[in-house]
Design a protein around this motif. Structure first.
Motif, PDB file in Angstrom:
ATOM      1  N   ARG A  13      15.229  11.348  -4.931  1.00 30.91           N
ATOM      2  CA  ARG A  13      14.120  12.285  -4.674  1.00 30.91           C
ATOM      3  C   ARG A  13      12.861  11.526  -4.264  1.00 30.91           C
ATOM      4  NH1 ARG A  13      16.195  14.697  -9.265  1.00 30.91           N
ATOM      5  NH2 ARG A  13      14.542  13.832 -10.562  1.00 30.91           N
ATOM      6  N   ALA A  14      12.591  10.408  -4.927  1.00 29.51           N
ATOM      7  CA  ALA A  14      11.390   9.629  -4.607  1.00 29.51           C
ATOM      8  C   ALA A  14      11.470   9.052  -3.202  1.00 29.51           C
ATOM      9  CB  ALA A  14      11.219   8.510  -5.632  1.00 29.51           C
ATOM     10  N   ARG A  16      13.102  10.230  -0.647  1.00 26.21           N
ATOM     11  CA  ARG A  16      13.066  11.288   0.370  1.00 26.21           C
ATOM     12  C   ARG A  16      11.701  11.943   0.490  1.00 26.21           C
ATOM     13  NH1 ARG A  16      18.914  14.097  -0.808  1.00 26.21           N
ATOM     14  NH2 ARG A  16      20.123  12.485   0.217  1.00 26.21           N
ATOM     15  N   ASP A  17      10.851  11.757  -0.515  1.00 31.58           N
ATOM     16  CA  ASP A  17       9.540  12.396  -0.515  1.00 31.58           C
ATOM     17  C   ASP A  17       8.665  11.788   0.570  1.00 31.58           C
ATOM     18  OD1 ASP A  17       7.270  13.791  -1.107  1.00 31.58           O
ATOM     19  OD2 ASP A  17       7.082  13.049  -3.152  1.00 31.58           O
ATOM     20  N   ARG A  18       7.878  12.611   1.230  1.00 34.44           N
ATOM     21  CA  ARG A  18       7.013  12.131   2.308  1.00 34.44           C
ATOM     22  C   ARG A  18       5.679  11.614   1.771  1.00 34.44           C
ATOM     23  NH1 ARG A  18       9.042  13.009   7.273  1.00 34.44           N
ATOM     24  NH2 ARG A  18      10.637  14.595   7.436  1.00 34.44           N
ATOM     25  N   ALA A  19       5.329  11.955   0.540  1.00 28.14           N
ATOM     26  CA  ALA A  19       4.079  11.465  -0.053  1.00 28.14           C
ATOM     27  C   ALA A  19       4.331  10.048  -0.581  1.00 28.14           C
ATOM     28  CB  ALA A  19       3.639  12.387  -1.182  1.00 28.14           C
ATOM     29  N   ALA A  22       3.354   9.421  -4.486  1.00 19.90           N
ATOM     30  CA  ALA A  22       3.622  10.473  -5.468  1.00 19.90           C
ATOM     31  C   ALA A  22       4.360   9.882  -6.664  1.00 19.90           C
ATOM     32  CB  ALA A  22       4.457  11.582  -4.840  1.00 19.90           C
ATOM     33  N   ARG A  23       4.128  10.446  -7.821  1.00 23.17           N
ATOM     34  CA  ARG A  23       4.823   9.986  -9.024  1.00 23.17           C
ATOM     35  C   ARG A  23       6.021  10.877  -9.257  1.00 23.17           C
ATOM     36  NH1 ARG A  23       0.403   7.609 -13.054  1.00 23.17           N
ATOM     37  NH2 ARG A  23      -0.837   6.636 -11.454  1.00 23.17           N
ATOM     38  N   HIS A  24       7.122  10.259  -9.578  1.00 19.80           N
ATOM     39  CA  HIS A  24       8.366  10.977  -9.784  1.00 19.80           C
ATOM     40  C   HIS A  24       8.915  10.642 -11.169  1.00 19.80           C
ATOM     41  CE1 HIS A  24       8.553  12.118  -5.559  1.00 19.80           C
ATOM     42  NE2 HIS A  24       8.077  10.902  -5.320  1.00 19.80           N
ATOM     43  N   ARG A  31       7.719  12.843 -18.005  1.00 17.00           N
ATOM     44  CA  ARG A  31       6.912  14.021 -17.648  1.00 17.00           C
ATOM     45  C   ARG A  31       5.812  14.249 -18.677  1.00 17.00           C
ATOM     46  NH1 ARG A  31      11.958  15.723 -15.957  1.00 17.00           N
ATOM     47  NH2 ARG A  31      12.410  16.821 -17.882  1.00 17.00           N
TER      48      ARG A  31
END
Length: 82
Positions: A13-14, A16-19, A22-24, A31
């Motif tokens: 997921r991290a 593939r993220d465009r940001a 971002a924190r995953h 969390r």
């Protein structure tokens, strides 16, 4: 500690993220840490996190005998190493 099987999906997921920054978080504990970080002032968060990790308080090791041990050999010790 989380089992290793939980991390690959989070990594995918991290990646593939465009940001880019971002924190995953992976797992409930991660969390919770991010949520606590947003809700608490810095000083309070650091205190809570260090207690949770079992870290000593700032300055508490200042007079610890191990810390006061010399880092370099004494002159009389270096002569005997030859």
């Amino acid at each position: 500690m989380k089992p290793p099987e939980e991390f690959p999906p989070g990594l995918v997921r991290a990646l593939r993220d465009r940001a880019p920054f971002a924190r995953h978080p992976v797992g409930r504990d991660a969390r919770l840490m991010l949520t606590g970080r947003r809700l608490m002032p810095d000083r309070v968060f650091r205190l809570v996190a260090s207690k949770a990790m079992g870290l000593p308080r700032p300055g508490s090791l200042r007079e610890h005998p191990r810390r006061l041990a010399p880092l370099t050999p004494r002159p009389d010790e270096s002569e005997h190493r030859g």
